[in-house]
Design a protein around this motif. Structure first.
Motif, PDB file in Angstrom:
ATOM      1  N   UNK A   1      53.168  48.488  -1.617  1.00 48.30           N
ATOM      2  CA  UNK A   1      51.996  48.509  -0.631  1.00 48.30           C
ATOM      3  C   UNK A   1      51.591  47.032  -0.524  1.00 48.30           C
ATOM      4  N   UNK A   2      51.357  46.465  -1.689  1.00 54.66           N
ATOM      5  CA  UNK A   2      50.632  45.110  -1.567  1.00 54.66           C
ATOM      6  C   UNK A   2      51.995  43.995  -2.276  1.00 54.66           C
ATOM      7  N   UNK A   3      51.735  42.749  -2.009  1.00 57.64           N
ATOM      8  CA  UNK A   3      52.771  41.860  -2.439  1.00 57.64           C
ATOM      9  C   UNK A   3      51.953  40.723  -2.977  1.00 57.64           C
ATOM     10  N   UNK A   4      52.904  39.841  -4.049  1.00 58.87           N
ATOM     11  CA  UNK A   4      52.328  38.529  -4.412  1.00 58.87           C
ATOM     12  C   UNK A   4      53.646  37.456  -4.171  1.00 58.87           C
ATOM     13  N   UNK A   5      53.094  36.703  -3.534  1.00 57.30           N
ATOM     14  CA  UNK A   5      54.180  35.451  -3.226  1.00 57.30           C
ATOM     15  C   UNK A   5      54.112  34.541  -4.317  1.00 57.30           C
TER      16      UNK A   5
END
Ligand code: AMP
Ligand code: GLY
Length: 426
Positions: A208-212
């Motif tokens: 659902x969420x992401x970190x780059x």
């Protein structure tokens, strides 16, 4: 928390080194690992593609988190195997489902995913034995060079860039008619050639969420100046100077967000890393490939730059709480230089004693093992890529010099490494 990390390369040593620093980790097992990972945890001789053996180990050792380094177990469905077994389903598992891993496991699947979700990539068509003659006609009118890609996993060798029609026809026939890459190449993606500089972008997503994560550039050719055959990777740099904030904003808006939303729309469970290989065409990013894991040797620069607790990040990933996490990244430049065996990437010999590993290493450098084995009291070479020496500095130039200094103290029969990693950014 009892943690099991799967894999045995430089990527896994870097992950093991980082996992071992976590307040949560106790103990860390690495299967099968290498001589370097045994300094960060306990190596266990498991076949990581033998799902039953991995499952049994997890039950016996009360494993609470599994982290998968390489793609193969994921493409074969290890995440699904864990979800389907009541005694394993509660284990935190880092790595996508089999369907998610198809982003790497099938080039045709990845291309249709990108088209469906409006993600910029090279124009393409796919062919099999059934529409072979149509494929031949398509190749004849295609602009040169032509990129041919075996659909399935082909050990990094499934992409051929053809400079003329004779070569393209021959390669097309070899893949489809002669099964050059076995079943992996019975379907072929024929793709437009994109001309530009490549950059690898890494995303950690909970679906659902992401970190780059920090981006990186790797150096695939064996010789300095990017000459000679392709290898698994001879070095890497992070950050990448041309990946400016405005470029990365385009990458996020046009590629990363649509990818995560696309996975959700398609109902694909994805908790793990996505490695997006991009090509920069006159300032515009296009996707060359997706991988369902971290890169090697990119991990050896990306993970050391991360300041967060990695187990904490993984728990948030499994709980789908990555929206509550703030990434902290070391602003300095990290580079890694890979030392390989004589004749790599051709056939090479193993088992040469490595000297100099006991020397003290400067504070800003790290020696990660890739292909090594502990044999009695001696560490010996055990692969094409043997060691990766990562260093931090304010500039690429200083960082490369630090790794070169460390490598000068290390020796084994046939040692070879590139001294020009990051050369275009000096
Ligand atoms: P892959 O196995 O998908 O990583 O592809 C191997 C390499 O082939 C990439 O890293 C690129 O350097 C190159 N490549 C793949 N597709 C293209 C393309 N469409 N245009 C130019 N180069 C490509
Ligand atoms: N360095 C490229 C890869 O891991 O596939």
């Amino acid at each position: 928390m009892n943690i099991l990390l799967l894999g045995s390369g430089g990527r896994e040593h870097a992950l093991a080194w980082k996992l071992n620093q976590s307040v949560w980790t106790n103990p860390l097992y690495i299967a099968p690992g290498n001589a370097g990972t045994s300094q960060c945890g306990i190596n266990v001789p498991l076949d990581i593609n033998d799902f039953e053996a991995v499952g049994k180990f997890c039950v016996d050792k009360k494993i609470e988190m599994v982290v998968v380094g390489p793609e193969e177990p994921l493409v074969k469905g290890l995440a699904d195997y864990f979800k389907a077994r009541p005694d394993l389903e509660k284990i935190y598992f880092i790595g996508p489902s089999q369907e998610g891993a198809r982003l790497e496991g099938s080039k045709a699947f990845a291309k249709s995913f990108m088209n469906r979700h409006g993600i910029p990539t090279a124009a393409y068509r796919e062919f099999t034995l059934e529409n072979y003659t149509e494929g031949v006609k398509y190749l004849q009118q295609h602009e040169l060079p032509i990129v041919l890609k075996a659909d399935g996993l082909a050990g990094g060798k499934g992409v051929v860039i053809c400079q003329n029609y004779v070569e393209a026809m021959a390669e097309f026939e070899l893949m489809i008619q002669q099964s050059k890459f076995g079943d992996a190449g019975k379907k072929v993606v024929v793709e437009e050639f994109l001309d530009g500089i490549e950059v690898s972008v890494f995303v950690l997503t909970d679906g659902k969420n992401y970190l780059i994560l920090p981006e990186a550039k790797d150096y695939k050719r064996i010789y300095e100046g990017d000459k000679g055959p392709n290898t698994g990777g001879m070095g890497a740099v992070s950050p990448v100077p041309f990946a400016t904030p405005s470029y990365m904003q385009k990458v996020e808006d046009r590629i990363i967000r649509p990818t995560i939303e696309g996975l959700q729309q398609d109902g694909i469970d994805y908790r793990g890393f996505i490695f997006i290989g991009l090509i920069n065409v006159q300032g515009e990013p296009f996707v060359i490939e997706y991988n369902c894991r971290l890169g090697d040797p990119e991990t050896e620069v990306v993970i050391p730059r991360l300041e967060n607790d990695l187990v904490g990040l993984f728990i948030s990933t499994c709980k789908q709480e990555l929206d509550t996490v703030q990434l902290k990244v070391d602003e300095r430049t990290a580079i890694t230089i890979v030392a390989v065996s004589r004749a790599y990437p051709g056939s090479y010999e193993k088992g040469y004693p490595i000297d100099g590993l006991d020397n003290s290493v400067p504070r800003d450098s790290l020696v990660f093992h890739a292909g090594t084995l502990q044999k009695d009291s001696q560490v010996v070479t055990n692969g094409g890529r043997v060691l990766c020496v990562t260093s931090f500095a304010d500039t690429v130039y200083e960082a490369v010099n630090k790794s070169r200094d460390v490598l000068e103290q290390i020796d084994y029969d046939g040692i070879f490494y590139r001294r020009d990693i990051g050369y275009e950014f000096l």
